[in-house]
Design an enzyme around this catalytic site. Structure first.
Site, PDB file in Angstrom:
ATOM      1  N   CYS A  88       0.747  -1.078  -0.044  1.00  8.70           N
ATOM      2  CA  CYS A  88       0.031  -0.023   0.043  1.00  8.70           C
ATOM      3  C   CYS A  88       0.744   1.190   0.064  1.00  8.70           C
ATOM      4  O   CYS A  88       1.573   1.670   1.131  1.00  8.70           O
ATOM      5  CB  CYS A  88      -0.922   0.165   1.005  1.00  8.70           C
ATOM      6  SG  CYS A  88      -1.853   1.380   1.242  1.00  8.70           S
ATOM      7  N   ASN A 204      -6.662  -4.036  -8.455  1.00  6.41           N
ATOM      8  CA  ASN A 204      -7.001  -2.524  -8.385  1.00  6.41           C
ATOM      9  C   ASN A 204      -7.319  -1.676  -9.726  1.00  6.41           C
ATOM     10  O   ASN A 204      -6.399  -2.119 -10.681  1.00  6.41           O
ATOM     11  CB  ASN A 204      -5.984  -1.715  -7.703  1.00  6.41           C
ATOM     12  CG  ASN A 204      -5.584  -2.252  -6.350  1.00  6.41           C
ATOM     13  OD1 ASN A 204      -6.380  -2.374  -5.458  1.00  6.41           O
ATOM     14  ND2 ASN A 204      -4.477  -3.100  -6.342  1.00  6.41           N
ATOM     15  N   CYS A 231      -5.155   6.233  -4.068  1.00  2.00           N
ATOM     16  CA  CYS A 231      -4.325   4.930  -4.056  1.00  2.00           C
ATOM     17  C   CYS A 231      -2.787   5.337  -4.549  1.00  2.00           C
ATOM     18  O   CYS A 231      -2.678   5.666  -5.711  1.00  2.00           O
ATOM     19  CB  CYS A 231      -5.057   3.865  -4.833  1.00  2.00           C
ATOM     20  SG  CYS A 231      -4.393   2.208  -4.897  1.00  2.00           S
TER      21      CYS A 231
HETATM   22  N1  LIG Z   1      -6.268  -2.365  -2.039  1.00  3.50           N
HETATM   23  C1  LIG Z   1      -4.738  -2.596  -2.526  1.00  3.50           C
HETATM   24  C2  LIG Z   1      -4.036  -2.397  -1.325  1.00  3.50           C
HETATM   25  C3  LIG Z   1      -3.966  -0.910  -1.025  1.00  3.50           C
HETATM   26  C4  LIG Z   1      -3.337   0.091  -1.996  1.00  3.50           C
HETATM   27  C5  LIG Z   1      -3.274   1.462  -1.420  1.00  3.50           C
HETATM   28  N2  LIG Z   1      -4.572   2.218  -1.254  1.00  3.50           N
HETATM   29  C6  LIG Z   1      -2.169   2.138  -2.025  1.00  3.50           C
HETATM   30  O1  LIG Z   1      -1.947   3.526  -1.428  1.00  3.50           O
HETATM   31  O2  LIG Z   1      -1.218   1.694  -2.779  1.00  3.50           O
HETATM   32  C7  LIG Z   1      -4.621  -4.036  -2.971  1.00  3.50           C
HETATM   33  O3  LIG Z   1      -5.349  -5.043  -2.538  1.00  3.50           O
HETATM   34  O4  LIG Z   1      -3.549  -4.363  -3.777  1.00  3.50           O
END
Ligand SMILES: N[C@@H](CCC[C@H](N)C(=O)O)C(=O)O
Length: 291
Positions: A88, A204, A231
């Site tokens: 993340c 994603n 993200c």
């Molecule tokens: N939902 C993502 C993990 C989280 C990613 C995050 N919000 C970021 O800032 O990179 C996954 O399941 O890969």
């Protein structure tokens, strides 16, 4: 029934991608999926897109220790639905901000452990953070290299299937370059976009609009969460895909990515990618996990 478990938490965010942080210096907190879902629940719990457990690497699972030699702290990241994610990007900055503000790490630059390997954190002059996300690759290799697209994405309420490019930044991303006729703000991301072929471990999905060279805006539907306001790995994937589609211009290494929750910086080349942006801790408290 398990004994009553009351824990201390902090709440933080990076460009409004928000997290519940739980410090576990003795490595004793075994958070079940139901605990994570409770902590992330915006009505019944604390609320967040994810939960970050802060644990010494030496107390992390063996595979994490082997992947991250020489690191002191492991970012144990879980999505709001309880699933573990490899990485993340926004979380790394909030994690680093927690370590710094709680005196757990005093260096200006150091490595942290993640399920996607070791990431270098640097505290910047304006108190923001830079994370070297390390290597990246096109998830579907040759086919994508030639055509620039390797899958299609279907969004609820929009008839056309949109071509997309899949990237692996430790966690999976599928990036869609929006045709001009599609309004980024009007996309219905309340339902998960359908990606074909469907990646085995989910993905994603980023929707990108190019604004000018080196500057894009985007929205994202995150695996294990739903639409989020930012993200970090998604911003990096979106910049990389846009750079790829532009023919990989050697002088276009710095990118600005606008998201609903704020602005992130991405620095990229053919091998590596880095992310920079702010981090905040906004609250602390105690919470009793469901019995
Ligand atoms: N939902 C993502 C993990 C989280 C990613 C995050 N919000 C970021 O800032 O990179 C996954 O399941 O890969």
């Amino acid at each position: 029934m398990r004994p009553v478990t009351t824990i201390e938490f902090s709440k933080g965010h990076g460009t409004l991608n928000d997290f519940v942080l739980v410090e576990d210096v003795e490595g004793r907190l075994d958070l079940a999926d139901t605990d994570v879902r409770f902590l992330a629940d915006r009505r019944a719990g604390i609320g967040g897109d994810g939960v970050i457990r802060i644990v010494p690497t030496q107390l992390a699972p063996q595979d994490v220790q082997q992947l991250n030699p020489g690191t002191r702290w492991f970012m144990d990241y879980r999505n709001a639905d309880g699933s573990a994610a490899e990485m993340c990007g926004n979380g790394t900055r909030v994690f680093a901000h927690y370590l710094r503000t709680h005196g757990l790490e005093t260096a200006q630059s150091y490595d942290i452990a993640t399920r996607a390997g070791t990431k270098r954190i640097t505290v910047l002059a304006d108190d923001s953070y830079r994370t070297d996300l390390g290597g990246w690759r096109l998830a579907r290799g040759d086919e994508a290299e030639q055509r620039g697209m390797d899958s299609v994405v279907q969004v609820h309420g929009f008839a056309d299937a949109l071509p997309a490019l899949s990237l692996d930044l430790g966690n999976p991303h599928t990036v869609v370059a929006l045709p001009l006729k599609v309004d980024l703000d009007a996309l219905d991301l309340a339902q998960a976009p359908h990606v074909d072929p469907h990646p085995e471990h989910g993905t994603n999905v980023e929707f990108v609009r190019a604004l000018e060279p080196g500057h894009i805006s985007m929205r994202v539907h995150e695996r294990g969460v739903g639409e989020t306001l930012s993200c970090g790995t998604g911003a990096a994937a979106a910049a990389l895909a846009t750079w790829w589609w532009a023919g990989r211009p050697a002088d276009q290494t710095s990118w600005t990515v606008d998201l609903p929750g704020g602005r992130l910086g991405v620095h990229l080349d053919a091998e590596r990618v880095a992310l920079s942006g702010p981090a905040a801790i906004v609250a602390t408290g105690r919470v009793t996990l469901p019995g």
